[in-house]
Design an enzyme around this catalytic site. Sequence first.
Site: not given
Ligand code: NOJ
Length: 715
Positions: A257
């Site tokens: 993430d």
């Molecule tokens: C943080 C989020 O937790 C996740 O769901 C997302 O895909 C990523 N950012 C990328 O934007």
Amino acid sequence: MSAIDKLLGRMTLAEKLGQLTMTSASYAVTGPVIAGDSTDSIRDGTLGNLLNLVGAKHVHEMQRIAVEESRLRIPLLIGFDVIHGHRTIFPVPLAEAATFDPRVWELTAREAARETAADGLAMTFAPMLDVSRDLRWGRTVEGPGEDPWLAEQIARAKVRGFQGADLAQHDSVAATAKHFCAYGPVAGGRDYASVDISERTLREVHLPAFAAAVRAGVAAIMPAFTELGGIPLTMHRPLLRDYLRGELKFDGVIVSDYNAIRELIQHGVAGDIVEAAVLALRAGVDIDMMAEAYRKGLPVALERGLVTMDEIDECVLRVLRLKERLGLFDDPYRRGASAETPDVVAARRRLARDVAAKSLVLAKNSAGTLPLDAKVRRVSVIGPLADAWREMRGPWAAAGYEEPSVTTLAGLNEALPHAAVSHAEGVPIVGTNVSGIAAAVEAVSGADVVVLCLGEAAEMSGEAASRAFPELPGEQRKLAEAVLDRARRDDVRVVAVLFCGRPLIVPWLAERVDALLIAWFPGTEAGNAIADVLTGRVSPSGRTPITWPRALGQIPIFYSQRNSGRPENPSDHFTSKYLDSPNAPLFPFGFGLTYGRFAYANMTVSPETATLEDVIEVSVDVTNEGGRAAEETVFLFTRDRVACVARPTLELKGVTKISLLPGETGTARLRLPASDLRFLGLDLEPVHEPGEIEIHVGPCADLGQLVSSRVMVRA
Ligand code: NOJ
């Protein structure tokens, strides 16, 4: 030796680490020239993946730099958060779960994939599969709701929808099952907080959807930001390596993430970026999203002997293979090569309307308040969400069309051309300004019906949007009560339409209004879909995929609780209950009314004695005793009363739908493979225990509304 292996052999360390890095192109900056450094990195082969870039022209320009100007000509992998539609916004995932319809889940993912691919993109960071039983957690809106079986069905349908029959197709995109895993039970419902649950709950509730996604061939998995019992998922070897890669044989890409590898330092498990990179790599994380940990940390780690080149190569190979499966080596421009035709776009918009209508949950309908009388002439649409188009899209409609989504006001105006539809905002969604309440109350008098549009702002759910007071924000309660008082005095019916990314604690509202429609955030076609249901053009069929509590103190509340040694007994003090609230929820899991009225009879179970190999056929006659055609959703729950490990009092094992005209009787049939009755035994291995299993069938997870039978299961 395959072409990919040969390619690997030619790569420098910097080029390898480039394939393990994904950085943001922040598409909000209009134009292909992303932060100069990234464009240069693509050119010199030290950046292999991007997120947050949209538009075929921009994407193709970046691909052109990668495949024409970089030394090894490796195409880019570009991902985007396509959460519930890309340009055309479908209902938020929690709302879509409420359709209980795998065909819908697959279709919206397929259409989202086509739009995503038409924008040149090859990957989405969806589906989100985190089961949530704590509505304070803002990310409840992104997920499947409270039930693991439901989450599994959604996982399968979404992976099929996004990835299509073949990942290499010009309209397929790689799906990413996220956030692996058990992100939902964050302490106190606070986003990013610690998680500490039993191994049994992990395996029974939180892993099944991910296992289903892997079995369906999901291309990628994203570990959650959170830690589980002190071990951040981004470095969780037992879950990433032993479970995902080992037990499930997942050989796709694990993408971290956003900045999660660097956050291992904050978690308190790594002293610096080098240690953080080592921990993530050794756990099997292939792509570092936004932390710069691999590019900065791994060269040092290699020098110190903390990781081996083989470990790095393993990750690079997985990334290259995904690019190969996506057909990017053959033709990096295959996605977004041609614009979509207007009829495709129009059909998608019709789908958005249809699905939005199916996701609405009618929670109350006293004395046939709905559908609205065809003779209605004066409609007062009151409340801060009546004409708030941006809110309709929900908290995460990243690249959604900017053109206004349809509001309830606009939808009703369109649907009721002969009625005078007026609007009074009353109060803002949040804030203390009550100066509009008087005008709103005035608008009640003389109206045939009031449609009261209340709820959260979209941004009050989603990431980093946990709420300690998940109620109507601002002064909306004051507005509602003033409107309801006047309506009672003037004998005007009030229909509340509630917009929310999670259940809200609103027992008083449910009590006082004549009808309550839970709208969630329905997307681009919100107002049209709401008008379709209010006017009766469509009979509501949505069912809540998450229990609605009546009090905050009931959280976590979910239907599949265990019985305890002292189940609730109102006449016995020493039983499991509250002094100041019933145990029963406001609305149980699966609850939702239609414009029909259904009676159940003649349940049969065949065979009555089953072995593990049998498929148990359950049937029940359903009669529509109401005055309108409607679709009933029929749930199948089981209960294993005596087992080596206490089982929940109800477990969902099947769902079907049946459409019936007034007075019509039909037979709902559900199939229950006896193997689905296995559960995790004392040692957490699946067991099949002979004995009696109760089977309950009906409209929601309220035992009082279910018809019951049983099956004997033999060894
Ligand atoms: C943080 C989020 O937790 C996740 O769901 C997302 O895909 C990523 N950012 C990328 O934007």
